[in-house]
Write a protein that holds these residues in place. Sequence first.
Motif, mmCIF file in Angstrom:
data_model
loop_
_atom_site.group_PDB
_atom_site.id
_atom_site.type_symbol
_atom_site.label_atom_id
_atom_site.label_comp_id
_atom_site.label_asym_id
_atom_site.label_seq_id
_atom_site.Cartn_x
_atom_site.Cartn_y
_atom_site.Cartn_z
ATOM 1 N N ALA A 113 42.566 37.451 30.680
ATOM 2 C CA ALA A 113 42.841 38.614 31.515
ATOM 3 C C ALA A 113 44.333 38.745 31.768
ATOM 4 C CB ALA A 113 42.089 38.508 32.839
ATOM 5 N N PHE A 114 44.802 39.982 31.698
ATOM 6 C CA PHE A 114 46.182 40.360 31.998
ATOM 7 C C PHE A 114 47.198 39.834 30.986
ATOM 8 C CE2 PHE A 114 43.972 40.262 36.150
ATOM 9 C CZ PHE A 114 44.045 41.612 36.447
ATOM 10 N N THR A 115 46.754 39.208 29.895
ATOM 11 C CA THR A 115 47.712 38.851 28.851
ATOM 12 C C THR A 115 48.206 40.100 28.140
ATOM 13 O OG1 THR A 115 45.925 38.506 27.256
ATOM 14 C CG2 THR A 115 46.674 36.582 28.510
ATOM 15 N N GLN A 116 47.362 41.122 28.111
ATOM 16 C CA GLN A 116 47.751 42.435 27.644
ATOM 17 C C GLN A 116 46.678 43.413 28.096
ATOM 18 O OE1 GLN A 116 47.577 41.426 23.292
ATOM 19 N NE2 GLN A 116 46.461 43.357 23.169
ATOM 20 N N LYS A 158 31.965 41.857 24.042
ATOM 21 C CA LYS A 158 32.801 41.468 25.172
ATOM 22 C C LYS A 158 34.124 42.214 25.084
ATOM 23 C CE LYS A 158 35.573 37.599 26.807
ATOM 24 N NZ LYS A 158 36.832 38.163 26.288
ATOM 25 N N VAL A 159 34.535 42.799 26.198
ATOM 26 C CA VAL A 159 35.788 43.539 26.213
ATOM 27 C C VAL A 159 36.949 42.545 26.189
ATOM 28 C CG1 VAL A 159 37.217 45.182 27.483
ATOM 29 C CG2 VAL A 159 34.731 45.435 27.478
ATOM 30 N N PRO A 160 37.806 42.595 25.187
ATOM 31 C CA PRO A 160 38.942 41.666 25.124
ATOM 32 C C PRO A 160 39.886 41.833 26.317
ATOM 33 C CG PRO A 160 38.615 42.812 23.027
ATOM 34 C CD PRO A 160 37.759 43.496 24.038
ATOM 35 N N TYR A 161 40.532 40.727 26.683
ATOM 36 C CA TYR A 161 41.568 40.705 27.716
ATOM 37 C C TYR A 161 41.040 41.100 29.091
ATOM 38 C CZ TYR A 161 44.042 40.826 23.289
ATOM 39 O OH TYR A 161 44.443 40.574 22.004
ATOM 40 N N THR A 162 39.783 40.723 29.365
ATOM 41 C CA THR A 162 39.223 40.971 30.698
ATOM 42 C C THR A 162 38.657 39.699 31.324
ATOM 43 O OG1 THR A 162 37.029 41.551 29.827
ATOM 44 C CG2 THR A 162 38.620 43.355 30.085
ATOM 45 N N SER A 163 38.809 38.527 30.664
ATOM 46 C CA SER A 163 38.184 37.289 31.142
ATOM 47 C C SER A 163 39.105 36.543 32.102
ATOM 48 C CB SER A 163 37.836 36.377 29.963
ATOM 49 O OG SER A 163 36.895 36.989 29.109
ATOM 50 N N SER A 164 38.541 36.127 33.225
ATOM 51 C CA SER A 164 39.273 35.305 34.189
ATOM 52 C C SER A 164 38.299 34.355 34.855
ATOM 53 C CB SER A 164 39.980 36.172 35.234
ATOM 54 O OG SER A 164 39.029 36.951 35.943
ATOM 55 N N VAL A 165 38.822 33.260 35.438
ATOM 56 C CA VAL A 165 37.992 32.243 36.085
ATOM 57 C C VAL A 165 38.064 32.436 37.594
ATOM 58 C CG1 VAL A 165 37.685 29.776 36.494
ATOM 59 C CG2 VAL A 165 38.249 30.596 34.206
ATOM 60 N N PHE A 192 35.890 40.447 41.166
ATOM 61 C CA PHE A 192 36.170 41.016 39.854
ATOM 62 C C PHE A 192 37.539 41.678 39.841
ATOM 63 C CE2 PHE A 192 31.623 40.855 40.439
ATOM 64 C CZ PHE A 192 31.208 40.210 39.277
ATOM 65 N N ASP A 193 38.292 41.374 38.796
ATOM 66 C CA ASP A 193 39.623 41.953 38.651
ATOM 67 C C ASP A 193 39.537 43.452 38.398
ATOM 68 O OD1 ASP A 193 40.978 39.449 38.887
ATOM 69 O OD2 ASP A 193 40.353 38.981 36.826
#
Length: 363
Positions: A131-134, A158-165, A28-29
Amino acid sequence: LLKEDVTAMMAPPAVEPYGPSAPPASMFDNMPGYEGTMAGGGGFLPPPMPAFPAPQPMPGPEQPHWNIPSISEDTAREAFVLYASSKCCYSPAPAKDCVITGMEAFNTYRVCLFSFLFDNITSGSGQPVDAFTQPPPGAWDIPSKTPTFFAEGKQQIKVPYTSSVKACHNCLGTGHKPCKDCTGAGNKVCWVCNGCGYRHGNEQCHHCSGRGRENCSHCQGRGLKSCDVCHGKQQLLVFIKLTVKWTNNTDAHVVEQSSGLHVDNFSEVSGKMLFRDSQFMVCPVLGFPDSAIMQASQRLVSEHQGKYSQTSRILQQRQTIELIPVTKVTYLWKEQTHIYFVYGNEFKVHTDDYPATCCCSVM
């Protein structure tokens, strides 16, 4: 009251029959503002300091004294008859024919404090990778649709800007796992010949064609099965979710009036509403005729603020004071003295020594 709980999530959600291992923390980031978030829940982010000014103390009712007229003897007897008729093993005779010798009124106060709470969680699959776009918004800044005050509810966000693969932790990114039924061999001992290849004498086993083993029906002989966590896709979408909950937290205190009726009985009835105050945060009642009520109000307000303000945000509070009527009735039945109580707006009856009961059984 508002409480926001953050949870790291992965998608698609699924459960392996024997239970997949927990995902490692490194999967997890570490999102800014969500450093305490943990997989499966348990992360805690304290609420910000309230932006509202502290409320001012509210005065109590203007009337110096409160009193509810005593009920009549007919009302007391009617309530007693209804009570006896509701009990299958009670004879109605004492309730109908007893001689009422005394009625004593006790007016009992009850103060209640209601605090309204809020909470968050989300999950899902197929969400865009962002994720990390902002920087993600703070957990306490994410908007949610608040229901009517004191109406419980639940919402998932869902928390925006927290999704990653990430590679699936369960299958290490391969998309498959060894078949548990055949331990990855792809075949098992033939159940017909028990592995020997023959049935009677030199007769070859027709089920396994003499091999002594048969293909595993669970994995079709491959020795591998699709991963139950990622469903063979090799990757998981990982994100942070909030579960929003609105809940009511209620505490009450009954000021005993030495009637002899246990305070637990009062939770079943209502009384005459004397005082009602609803606002963002209520204050202890001042100037009430009964000092015990003011002390109880002070204690409840202090306890709620201490209990919830560190973990939750107050949306609304409501404080009420009721006057609950209690009548202690003394009566004679067969030259023996007994008592019962009639209490609440519902004229509920309580007695510990009804004089005519029996035991019955269904044959």
